[in-house]
Design a protein around this motif. Sequence first.
Motif, PDB file in Angstrom:
ATOM      1  N   HIS A 121       0.847  -1.195   0.000  1.00  0.00           N
ATOM      2  CA  HIS A 121       0.000   0.000   0.000  1.00  0.00           C
ATOM      3  C   HIS A 121       0.881   1.243   0.000  1.00  0.00           C
ATOM      4  N   GLN A 122       0.504   2.217  -0.831  1.00  0.00           N
ATOM      5  CA  GLN A 122       1.257   3.464  -0.908  1.00  0.00           C
ATOM      6  C   GLN A 122       0.646   4.508   0.021  1.00  0.00           C
ATOM      7  N   TRP A 123       1.500   5.154   0.781  1.00  0.00           N
ATOM      8  CA  TRP A 123       1.110   6.198   1.723  1.00  0.00           C
ATOM      9  C   TRP A 123       1.812   7.482   1.326  1.00  0.00           C
ATOM     10  N   GLN A 124       1.042   8.524   1.106  1.00  0.00           N
ATOM     11  CA  GLN A 124       1.619   9.849   0.833  1.00  0.00           C
ATOM     12  C   GLN A 124       1.612  10.610   2.153  1.00  0.00           C
ATOM     13  N   LEU A 125       2.779  10.783   2.711  1.00  0.00           N
ATOM     14  CA  LEU A 125       2.929  11.493   3.984  1.00  0.00           C
ATOM     15  C   LEU A 125       3.112  12.953   3.652  1.00  0.00           C
ATOM     16  N   GLN A 126       2.309  13.797   4.284  1.00  0.00           N
ATOM     17  CA  GLN A 126       2.287  15.194   3.860  1.00  0.00           C
ATOM     18  C   GLN A 126       1.973  16.138   5.018  1.00  0.00           C
ATOM     19  N   MET A 127       2.387  17.380   4.800  1.00  0.00           N
ATOM     20  CA  MET A 127       2.065  18.448   5.737  1.00  0.00           C
ATOM     21  C   MET A 127       1.964  19.749   4.966  1.00  0.00           C
ATOM     22  N   VAL A 128       1.198  20.659   5.517  1.00  0.00           N
ATOM     23  CA  VAL A 128       1.085  21.982   4.927  1.00  0.00           C
ATOM     24  C   VAL A 128       2.309  22.771   5.385  1.00  0.00           C
ATOM     25  N   ILE A 129       2.944  23.487   4.442  1.00  0.00           N
ATOM     26  CA  ILE A 129       4.127  24.280   4.803  1.00  0.00           C
ATOM     27  C   ILE A 129       3.817  25.766   4.690  1.00  0.00           C
TER      28      ILE A 129
END
Length: 129
Positions: A121-129
Amino acid sequence: MNAKPTFAPELFIPNGITDISFYEKAFGAIELRRFSNDDGTVHVSELSINGTIFHLHEQTQHSHAFSPAKLGATTVIIGLFVDDVHAVVKQAELAGAKIVSPIQDYDYGYRQATVIDPFGHQWQLQMVI
């Protein structure tokens, strides 16, 4: 009752899996409940990451859903917003994830990286900058 809609993705895993600790180690998930087969393998596991629920479900012959390993691909990338992409990517890699797309800042205001978990499974780890 006006319940707020929420998503609870169901991720399919191969049959015969007993160890799903990757999600605890990589993302701090907590297993809320598990339904095991007679041999102790996972049939269904309900997990929570910071209050967001998702499920792992073994493949069944009566389902039209497949694990990425069985399919040889995935049709979904799970987006997970985190406070510190660098820390979570490192944690996920130490837990066994493969980095597909390294951490990068994008002009639309997100810092993102994509990893593949041990079940494909692909996980896109992200945050607003």
